[in-house]
Design an enzyme around this catalytic site. Structure first.
Site, PDB file in Angstrom:
ATOM      1  N   THR A 169      57.125  77.205 -11.558  1.00  0.00           N
ATOM      2  CA  THR A 169      58.828  77.884 -10.814  1.00  0.00           C
ATOM      3  C   THR A 169      58.450  79.097 -10.406  1.00  0.00           C
ATOM      4  OG1 THR A 169      59.735  76.586 -12.184  1.00  0.00           O
ATOM      5  CG2 THR A 169      60.346  78.321 -11.563  1.00  0.00           C
ATOM      6  N   ARG A 197      68.352  65.442 -11.751  1.00  0.00           N
ATOM      7  CA  ARG A 197      68.355  66.511 -12.718  1.00  0.00           C
ATOM      8  C   ARG A 197      68.187  67.983 -12.281  1.00  0.00           C
ATOM      9  NH1 ARG A 197      64.912  70.740 -14.391  1.00  0.00           N
ATOM     10  NH2 ARG A 197      64.897  71.584 -16.601  1.00  0.00           N
ATOM     11  N   GLY A 199      67.315  71.689 -13.737  1.00  0.00           N
ATOM     12  CA  GLY A 199      67.126  72.595 -15.000  1.00  0.00           C
ATOM     13  C   GLY A 199      67.680  73.750 -14.896  1.00  0.00           C
ATOM     14  N   THR A 219      61.115  80.785 -17.070  1.00  0.00           N
ATOM     15  CA  THR A 219      60.018  79.790 -16.136  1.00  0.00           C
ATOM     16  C   THR A 219      60.338  79.035 -17.987  1.00  0.00           C
ATOM     17  OG1 THR A 219      58.717  78.833 -15.862  1.00  0.00           O
ATOM     18  CG2 THR A 219      58.405  80.853 -16.036  1.00  0.00           C
ATOM     19  N   GLY A 220      60.612  77.674 -18.176  1.00  0.00           N
ATOM     20  CA  GLY A 220      59.651  77.354 -18.809  1.00  0.00           C
ATOM     21  C   GLY A 220      60.731  76.083 -18.964  1.00  0.00           C
ATOM     22  N   GLY A 222      63.558  74.073 -18.976  1.00  0.00           N
ATOM     23  CA  GLY A 222      64.916  74.487 -19.156  1.00  0.00           C
ATOM     24  C   GLY A 222      66.427  73.860 -19.875  1.00  0.00           C
TER      25      GLY A 222
HETATM   26  N1  ASP Z   1      62.367  75.753 -15.591  1.00  0.00           N
HETATM   27  C1  ASP Z   1      61.746  74.633 -15.066  1.00  0.00           C
HETATM   28  C2  ASP Z   1      63.212  73.306 -15.574  1.00  0.00           C
HETATM   29  O1  ASP Z   1      63.889  73.321 -16.080  1.00  0.00           O
HETATM   30  C3  ASP Z   1      60.654  74.390 -14.749  1.00  0.00           C
HETATM   31  C4  ASP Z   1      59.807  75.615 -15.151  1.00  0.00           C
HETATM   32  O2  ASP Z   1      59.908  77.043 -15.263  1.00  0.00           O
HETATM   33  O3  ASP Z   1      58.478  75.348 -14.877  1.00  0.00           O
HETATM   34  O4  ASP Z   1      63.691  72.980 -14.150  1.00  0.00           O
END
Ligand code: ASP
Length: 309
Positions: A169, A197, A199, A219-220, A222
């Site tokens: 992301t 879905r 996030g 990021t992470g 979600g």
């Molecule tokens: N945070 C993003 C999500 O959950 C994914 C990511 O940051 O890699 O959609």
């Protein structure tokens, strides 16, 4: 105020597991931050907004991150993209979810933000509405007498689109000479997730937030980031506890770990505060980030890495 811009290309493992991709991500991060910094130093209206959009546009067009062209696919094989941009000086924001054929998701979000800033009759021309999903984005552009520009749309067959791994992301935060802070995030979400879905990335206060105190892009995982309202949490810490972003992000990530001790999902955060302090922190194995301030650039991928470019 010294203009500063920072970006991330997602928390994950890539720089540790795939050296070639790590190099590509580092080169891309430098290219994108340079493009954003140029916009930040230029004479345009709203330089921080332009800089965040420009930086993310470069990342979205690359095909090697999980946003725009390279967005991952949901379990039905379709790419659905989310993005948000927010101007901390006015709290104006634009957000989109589940866009299937748009490459420059962040630009669509920015234009929606501008629609919401128009004066108008709330009941008919809803200036308070800033978050739209999928198909209805075209409709809201139509209401404002516009079309989503062709250069923001995908071209070519979806099957030609490269697939990337989870993570990747992208996000950016900038502060301009007037002290305006803007934050933005763009993503294809999590690969193989159920269709529809969404996030944290497009959710104001979770993946993205900007105020006159601070700007954040996360990021992470979600679902966890949303439960913690992690971006707003950092901004509140900066405002209420009068601490800088380095300390505030460190505290938020510790709270994340305490709240979700058994999760494999990680978090990575970039942030800038009103005094121009910046930080890039993560609790995953790696996260590519880059920053430019006072003409100097740095990037990193692994823990405690900070390389000048
Ligand atoms: N945070 C993003 C999500 O959950 C994914 C990511 O940051 O890699 O959609």
């Amino acid at each position: 105020m010294q203009p500063t811009i920072i970006l991330h290309t997602g928390v994950g493992t890539t720089p540790l597991t795939d050296k070639q991709k790590a190099k590509k991500l580092a080169d891309l991060a430098i290219e994108a931050i340079d493009a954003g910094y140029q916009a930040l130093e230029s004479n345009v209206d709203r330089p921080a907004l332009k800089a965040v959009e420009k930086t993310i546009n470069v990342l979205e067009a690359s095909g090697i991150v999980n946003a725009g062209v390279g967005a991952v696919k949901q379990s039905d094989g379709i790419q659905r993209r989310d993005a948000t941009i927010m101007d901390g000086s006015t709290l104006a924001c634009g957000a989109v979810s589940s866009l299937e054929n748009v490459k420059h998701t962040i630009s669509v979000a920015r234009r929606l933000m501008e629609f919401t800033e128009l004066p108008g009759d709330e009941s008919k021309d809803p200036k308070w509405n800033f978050y739209f999903c999928g198909y209805y984005v075209d409709k809201i552009f139509e209401i404002h007498g516009e079309k989503v520009p062709d250069e923001w749309k995908m071209s070519g067959k979806p099957s030609m689109v490269p697939r990337v791994s989870d993570g990747d992301t992208v996000g950016a935060v900038a502060i301009d000479t007037r002290g305006t802070i803007v934050a933005g995030t763009s993503t294809g979400g999590l690969s193989g997730s159920y269709p529809g879905r969404i996030g944290d990335s497009p959710v104001i206060g979770a993946g993205t937030y900007a105020s006159c105190h601070c700007g954040v892009s996360n990021t992470g995982r979600g679902e966890n980031v949303m439960k913690l309202v992690a971006a707003k949490r950092v901004c509140d810490l900066v405002k209420l506890e009068k601490i800088n972003v380095m300390i505030a992000v460190d505290r938020m990530i510790k709270e994340y770990e305490q709240t979700f001790p058994n999760t494999s999902g990680r978090i990575g955060t970039i942030a800038i505060d009103k005094d121009g302090n910046w930080t890039a922190q993560f609790n995953g194995a790696a996260m590519t980030w880059a920053v430019k301030s006072k003409g100097h650039g740095f990037y990193g991928q692994r823990r405690d890495e900070k390389i000048e470019f």
